[in-house]
Design a protein around this motif. Sequence first.
Motif, PDB file in Angstrom:
ATOM      1  N   GLY A 384       0.777  -1.232   0.000  1.00 10.36           N
ATOM      2  CA  GLY A 384       0.000   0.000   0.000  1.00 10.36           C
ATOM      3  C   GLY A 384       0.806   1.279   0.000  1.00 10.36           C
ATOM      4  N   GLU A 385       2.137   1.168  -0.135  1.00 10.57           N
ATOM      5  CA  GLU A 385       3.002   2.355  -0.048  1.00 10.57           C
ATOM      6  C   GLU A 385       3.646   2.662  -1.393  1.00 10.57           C
ATOM      7  OE1 GLU A 385       3.252   4.213   2.588  1.00 10.57           O
ATOM      8  OE2 GLU A 385       2.169   2.930   4.000  1.00 10.57           O
ATOM      9  N   LEU A 386       3.896   3.950  -1.619  1.00  9.86           N
ATOM     10  CA  LEU A 386       4.619   4.384  -2.814  1.00  9.86           C
ATOM     11  C   LEU A 386       6.101   4.080  -2.662  1.00  9.86           C
ATOM     12  CD1 LEU A 386       2.851   7.819  -3.234  1.00  9.86           C
ATOM     13  CD2 LEU A 386       2.760   5.958  -4.905  1.00  9.86           C
ATOM     14  N   GLY A 387       6.712   3.587  -3.738  1.00 11.27           N
ATOM     15  CA  GLY A 387       8.138   3.299  -3.727  1.00 11.27           C
ATOM     16  C   GLY A 387       8.900   4.203  -4.681  1.00 11.27           C
ATOM     17  N   GLU A 388      10.194   4.026  -4.701  1.00  9.99           N
ATOM     18  CA  GLU A 388      11.062   4.867  -5.528  1.00  9.99           C
ATOM     19  C   GLU A 388      10.689   4.789  -7.001  1.00  9.99           C
ATOM     20  OE1 GLU A 388      15.841   5.206  -6.651  1.00  9.99           O
ATOM     21  OE2 GLU A 388      15.180   3.960  -4.970  1.00  9.99           O
ATOM     22  N   GLU A 389      10.325   3.579  -7.469  1.00 10.38           N
ATOM     23  CA  GLU A 389       9.997   3.409  -8.885  1.00 10.38           C
ATOM     24  C   GLU A 389       8.782   4.244  -9.291  1.00 10.38           C
ATOM     25  OE1 GLU A 389       7.751   1.214  -6.352  1.00 10.38           O
ATOM     26  OE2 GLU A 389       9.850   0.631  -6.679  1.00 10.38           O
ATOM     27  N   MET A 390       7.827   4.421  -8.349  1.00 12.00           N
ATOM     28  CA  MET A 390       6.634   5.190  -8.678  1.00 12.00           C
ATOM     29  C   MET A 390       6.930   6.680  -8.656  1.00 12.00           C
ATOM     30  SD  MET A 390       3.656   4.686  -9.795  1.00 12.00           S
ATOM     31  CE  MET A 390       2.957   6.134 -10.582  1.00 12.00           C
ATOM     32  N   TYR A 391       7.761   7.124  -7.738  1.00  9.05           N
ATOM     33  CA  TYR A 391       8.135   8.545  -7.734  1.00  9.05           C
ATOM     34  C   TYR A 391       8.850   8.911  -9.034  1.00  9.05           C
ATOM     35  CZ  TYR A 391       6.703   9.493  -2.936  1.00  9.05           C
ATOM     36  OH  TYR A 391       5.954   9.693  -1.800  1.00  9.05           O
ATOM     37  N   GLU A 392       9.726   8.048  -9.489  1.00 10.16           N
ATOM     38  CA  GLU A 392      10.396   8.300 -10.772  1.00 10.16           C
ATOM     39  C   GLU A 392       9.379   8.370 -11.911  1.00 10.16           C
ATOM     40  OE1 GLU A 392      13.294   5.252 -11.236  1.00 10.16           O
ATOM     41  OE2 GLU A 392      14.598   5.990  -9.631  1.00 10.16           O
TER      42      GLU A 392
END
Length: 445
Positions: A384-392
């Motif tokens: 359920g959490e945003l990770g680095e790949e999604m921020y990119e």
Amino acid sequence: MKKRLLYISALSGVLLLSGCNSEEEPQTGNETSGGHEDHMEEMEELHEDHMGDGHGSHEDHGEGHGEHHSESTAEEIKAEAGEETGTFNERAEDGLLVSQTKNITRIEENELEDLSIAVSQTIWPSTHEENQPGTVIMVPEDHWQVALAGLNLVHHPNDGPALFTGSDSISDSVLAEIERLQLKGNEDGTEVIVMGDVDENVLDQLNGYETEHITAETPAAFAAKIDEAYAEVTGNITENIIIGSLENEHQTLTSIAGHWIAHMEEGLLYVAENEIPSETIEALEKREGEANIYVLGSETIISEEVADQLGEYGNVERMEGESPAELSVEFAQFRDEENEFGWGIDEPGHGLTFVSTNTPELAIPGAAFAHLGKHTPLIWLEEGELGEEMYEYFSLLKPVFENDPMEGPYNHGYVLGTFEDISFQTQGIIDEKLEIEGLHGHGGH
């Protein structure tokens, strides 16, 4: 002219108040120097600076609203969208009355059956003939491989939701939804297609509907049957095909295919880590060596030996993401132009469906969002959490306008599950990252 007179009148009121104050607190010589004329000139200059030509502009209005609203380049705005959010408002959920936000539609259910009905009602209002579905796809609650492969039939010519059945019965709420939809039937008149092994009672509950039942002994055999069924309906065997793992521990990785096969003609076939089932081989052989094979997962998921064997039936391309989140973002961006395969979403103006890896089953009914509306790929959020790949990825998707935000492009997200699955805070971050922003700041709106 009327605005100008009103403004001067307001100034006169200020000056009268100033005069009253001066009787109580006499001004020094420096303060009285110039009198009302100097003060009036200062106010007029301020007025002219603010009003410009009397109409203002996006640029003028955007200035003076703090650092966040200062002018930026598109590259700077996109780079900021790729940065993790640092500070949070702990009061954001106090008295919360909504689950929707401006760029997010949340289906606030995490019971599989309830969510499938909510998705059905969102995508098919069924208020008139043009938005009534043709065929309901009944998929099993307890066999994700069967349900996932069956999503290939959500697409035209069936054009209908995936609803769930138990092995021995269909719930009253699902039957009520089927009745609400007033199905039009597909080209063959079929109104309900039942997937997988079910008791005779399930078929009896569907008396009064034109039904079709598709079953097979194994998930690989079932996927091959769906591939064959779609070819019969369309009169064409697609050269493009997705290969996914049938292992339970790789459910999230393989489920990434679901949104695509609900969206396009391509289907899904199954392999094990080190073995290709005979039914998968038979389905590939029908492509006569011309298959375009897209493998989901790295060598630790589907071995290189299996990939080499697949190469006997056509060209093989692998998507390498190790984690569900990484692979979902990779697939969302992937595009093979020559074979017209893949979402190819690497710029603003698109929709995405977000699901937590803690609730992988929700991705199956949610695949209908790829078929109609915003046509969304699936994005996994690890627990359920945003990770680095999604921020990119946000940095690629961030919309930027120069003069008029009404021209777009706009993004939109669908969040599946409750606030326990994907928090309101995470939803707020996604909403802000997808938001269109001006080169002159939000003040430019």
